[in-house]
Scaffold this active site. Structure first.
Site, mmCIF file in Angstrom:
data_model
loop_
_atom_site.group_PDB
_atom_site.id
_atom_site.type_symbol
_atom_site.label_atom_id
_atom_site.label_comp_id
_atom_site.label_asym_id
_atom_site.label_seq_id
_atom_site.Cartn_x
_atom_site.Cartn_y
_atom_site.Cartn_z
ATOM 1 N N GLY A 23 1.470 39.944 51.417
ATOM 2 C CA GLY A 23 0.857 41.338 50.849
ATOM 3 C C GLY A 23 -0.493 41.371 51.052
ATOM 4 O O GLY A 23 -1.039 40.921 52.277
ATOM 5 N N ILE A 24 -1.320 41.878 50.291
ATOM 6 C CA ILE A 24 -2.874 42.121 50.555
ATOM 7 C C ILE A 24 -3.615 40.708 50.418
ATOM 8 O O ILE A 24 -4.504 40.693 51.481
ATOM 9 C CB ILE A 24 -3.267 42.823 49.298
ATOM 10 C CG1 ILE A 24 -2.697 44.284 49.355
ATOM 11 C CG2 ILE A 24 -4.730 42.948 49.262
ATOM 12 C CD1 ILE A 24 -3.207 45.297 47.852
ATOM 13 N N ASP A 67 -0.159 27.935 39.484
ATOM 14 C CA ASP A 67 0.067 29.283 38.650
ATOM 15 C C ASP A 67 -1.079 29.555 37.805
ATOM 16 O O ASP A 67 -1.837 28.940 37.295
ATOM 17 C CB ASP A 67 1.040 28.906 37.499
ATOM 18 C CG ASP A 67 1.628 30.154 36.843
ATOM 19 O OD1 ASP A 67 0.931 30.758 36.767
ATOM 20 O OD2 ASP A 67 3.047 29.605 36.205
ATOM 21 N N VAL A 68 -1.565 30.790 38.292
ATOM 22 C CA VAL A 68 -2.869 31.108 37.914
ATOM 23 C C VAL A 68 -3.097 31.398 35.959
ATOM 24 O O VAL A 68 -4.104 31.638 35.548
ATOM 25 C CB VAL A 68 -3.459 32.521 38.587
ATOM 26 C CG1 VAL A 68 -3.735 32.316 39.990
ATOM 27 C CG2 VAL A 68 -2.566 33.719 38.206
ATOM 28 N N TYR A 162 0.075 47.583 33.236
ATOM 29 C CA TYR A 162 -0.478 47.178 34.383
ATOM 30 C C TYR A 162 -1.985 47.890 34.405
ATOM 31 O O TYR A 162 -2.691 47.413 34.613
ATOM 32 C CB TYR A 162 0.532 47.608 35.666
ATOM 33 C CG TYR A 162 -0.019 47.650 37.007
ATOM 34 C CD1 TYR A 162 -0.104 46.169 37.617
ATOM 35 C CD2 TYR A 162 -1.011 48.390 37.518
ATOM 36 C CE1 TYR A 162 -0.395 45.993 38.821
ATOM 37 C CE2 TYR A 162 -1.398 48.468 38.957
ATOM 38 C CZ TYR A 162 -1.201 47.303 39.620
ATOM 39 O OH TYR A 162 -1.683 46.891 40.845
ATOM 40 N N LYS A 166 -5.529 46.421 34.607
ATOM 41 C CA LYS A 166 -6.389 46.545 35.366
ATOM 42 C C LYS A 166 -7.786 47.136 35.113
ATOM 43 O O LYS A 166 -8.845 46.997 35.377
ATOM 44 C CB LYS A 166 -5.960 47.426 36.676
ATOM 45 C CG LYS A 166 -4.597 46.953 37.222
ATOM 46 C CD LYS A 166 -5.012 45.452 38.083
ATOM 47 C CE LYS A 166 -4.027 44.735 38.858
ATOM 48 N NZ LYS A 166 -4.336 43.659 39.608
ATOM 49 N N THR A 197 2.822 47.128 50.980
ATOM 50 C CA THR A 197 2.837 45.725 51.106
ATOM 51 C C THR A 197 4.124 45.443 50.341
ATOM 52 O O THR A 197 4.931 46.379 50.005
ATOM 53 C CB THR A 197 1.829 45.126 49.983
ATOM 54 O OG1 THR A 197 2.076 45.538 48.688
ATOM 55 C CG2 THR A 197 0.404 45.689 50.408
HETATM 56 P P1 NDP Z 1 2.465 40.994 46.140
HETATM 57 O O1 NDP Z 1 3.588 41.247 45.255
HETATM 58 O O2 NDP Z 1 2.777 41.250 47.683
HETATM 59 O O3 NDP Z 1 1.796 39.607 46.181
HETATM 60 C C1 NDP Z 1 1.375 39.283 44.686
HETATM 61 C C2 NDP Z 1 1.017 37.706 45.028
HETATM 62 O O4 NDP Z 1 0.490 37.321 43.676
HETATM 63 C C3 NDP Z 1 2.071 37.076 45.445
HETATM 64 O O5 NDP Z 1 1.504 36.027 46.437
HETATM 65 C C4 NDP Z 1 2.497 35.850 44.352
HETATM 66 O O6 NDP Z 1 2.870 34.722 44.862
HETATM 67 C C5 NDP Z 1 1.167 35.981 43.529
HETATM 68 N N1 NDP Z 1 1.313 35.785 42.329
HETATM 69 C C6 NDP Z 1 2.024 36.170 41.462
HETATM 70 N N2 NDP Z 1 1.812 35.691 39.905
HETATM 71 C C7 NDP Z 1 1.463 34.581 40.186
HETATM 72 C C8 NDP Z 1 0.966 33.252 39.575
HETATM 73 N N3 NDP Z 1 1.398 33.574 38.071
HETATM 74 N N4 NDP Z 1 0.198 32.335 39.861
HETATM 75 C C9 NDP Z 1 -0.182 32.516 41.255
HETATM 76 N N5 NDP Z 1 -0.062 33.594 42.085
HETATM 77 C C10 NDP Z 1 0.714 34.537 41.710
HETATM 78 O O7 NDP Z 1 1.519 42.100 45.788
HETATM 79 P P2 NDP Z 1 0.363 43.041 46.779
HETATM 80 O O8 NDP Z 1 -0.149 42.317 47.544
HETATM 81 O O9 NDP Z 1 0.913 44.298 46.738
HETATM 82 O O10 NDP Z 1 -0.730 43.165 45.430
HETATM 83 C C11 NDP Z 1 -1.821 42.026 45.325
HETATM 84 C C12 NDP Z 1 -2.806 42.466 44.272
HETATM 85 O O11 NDP Z 1 -3.267 43.814 44.618
HETATM 86 C C13 NDP Z 1 -2.199 42.602 43.087
HETATM 87 O O12 NDP Z 1 -3.233 42.082 41.992
HETATM 88 C C14 NDP Z 1 -1.847 44.094 42.812
HETATM 89 O O13 NDP Z 1 -1.892 44.454 41.414
HETATM 90 C C15 NDP Z 1 -3.304 44.586 43.619
HETATM 91 N N6 NDP Z 1 -2.889 46.105 43.894
HETATM 92 C C16 NDP Z 1 -1.868 46.317 44.863
HETATM 93 C C17 NDP Z 1 -1.619 47.749 45.213
HETATM 94 C C18 NDP Z 1 -0.670 48.144 45.977
HETATM 95 O O14 NDP Z 1 -0.331 49.059 46.464
HETATM 96 N N7 NDP Z 1 0.146 47.092 46.910
HETATM 97 C C19 NDP Z 1 -2.777 48.748 44.923
HETATM 98 C C20 NDP Z 1 -3.740 48.206 44.109
HETATM 99 C C21 NDP Z 1 -3.834 46.960 43.521
HETATM 100 P P3 NDP Z 1 3.862 33.825 43.918
HETATM 101 O O15 NDP Z 1 5.068 34.694 43.475
HETATM 102 O O16 NDP Z 1 4.340 32.810 45.123
HETATM 103 O O17 NDP Z 1 3.295 32.996 42.755
#
Ligand code: NDP
Length: 255
Positions: A23-24, A67-68, A162, A166, A197
């Protein structure tokens, strides 16, 4: 070195990207690496694809399972980064989750889970990195992933946890920016609108159809369109920008 590189270049910097496996986060990790940073991806389930792409681009990156939401996990990752790379200059606090639920459908555990990752997770990572920056005199840049949902209420889907998480990220960002200004650490947030994404790929078509008339540009953003504002917030040339929330939403929040 070109004029642009002298301003936006990240050569010699070590940049953490949480959630950079897809993703992003993946796109920004590649952008940081192309700008010269050594990138460290932190997430739970691997980042092979991101590492492969950065390698192909000729950049440097590695992955640490983290894990954050767990302080011990984040502290261990920070210690490993210092050992391997010797510094932490940039943090993109991007890991996040979203649950589309009405408030009465969602359990308190659902609410806690979203807040735990999106807000507390960013706080844990920012705090651990900030401590290292302060101890070592690093004039770093921390960028927290917020969302336009921190300022507006999305429709027609309900996602109270959510949106609340945010909004809190934006004010946590301002609070840390003021507190750490004397150390030369800048803390900003970025608030994207709807970005295409994997998180949004699962979105049902009827939701997308409902969103389009609400977006003045009538399209979702591309993750690549977040690279320029992210480079700006990350680079030393943005030395007087702290506590800002940069909105990148195709003008959604203007209406
Ligand atoms: P994705 O679901 O594609 O990616 C989310 C990422 O967060 C994954 O790599 C996942 O990895 C990681 N993650 C989740 N939980 C944990 C954890 N506990 N510890 C470590 N890593 C974690 O999401 P997007 O790319 O769409 O979004 C990324 C960010 O952008 C998010 O914060 C989202 O809220 C924000 N955002 C997205 C928008 C959109 O339209 N897509 C719009 C505005 C904001 P893994 O599961 O392997 O840990």
């Amino acid at each position: 070195m070109s004029y642009i590189d002298t301003i936006f270049g990240l050569t010699g910097k070590v940049a953490i990207v949480t959630g950079g496996g897809r993703g992003i986060g993946q796109v920004i990790a590649r952008g940081f690496a192309k700008a010269g940073a050594e990138v460290v991806i932190l997430s739970r389930s691997g980042a092979d694809e991101t590492l492969e792409l950065i390698k192909k681009d000729g950049g440097k990156a590695y992955y640490i399972a983290t894990d954050v939401t767990k302080e011990e996990s984040v502290d261990a990752a920070m210690a490993e980064i210092l050992k391997r790379s010797g510094s932490i200059d940039i943090v993109f606090n991007n890991a996040g989750i979203c649950k589309h639920q009405t408030t009465l459908e969602a359990s308190i555990a659902d609410f806690r889970e979203v807040v735990d990752v999106n807000l507390t997770g960013e706080y844990i990572v920012a705090r651990a990195a900030g401590r290292i920056m302060i101890e070592r005199g690093i004039k770093g840049s921390i960028i927290n992933m917020a969302s336009m949902s921190g300022g507006i209420v999305n429709v027609p889907q309900w996602q109270c946890s959510y949106n609340a998480s945010k909004a809190a990220v934006i004010h946590m960002t301002r609070s840390l920016a003021a507190e750490w200004a004397e150390h030369g650490i800048r803390v900003n947030s970025i608030s994207p609108g709807y970005i295409g994404t994997p998180m949004s790929a699962d979105t049902p078509q009827e939701l997308r159809d409902a969103w389009m008339p609400l977006i003045p540009m009538h399209r979702m953003g591309k993750p690549e369109e977040l690279i320029p504002p992210m480079l700006y917030l990350a680079c030393d040339a943005a030395g007087y920008t702290s506590g800002s929330d940069v909105v990148v939403d195709g003008a959604y929040t203007c209406l």
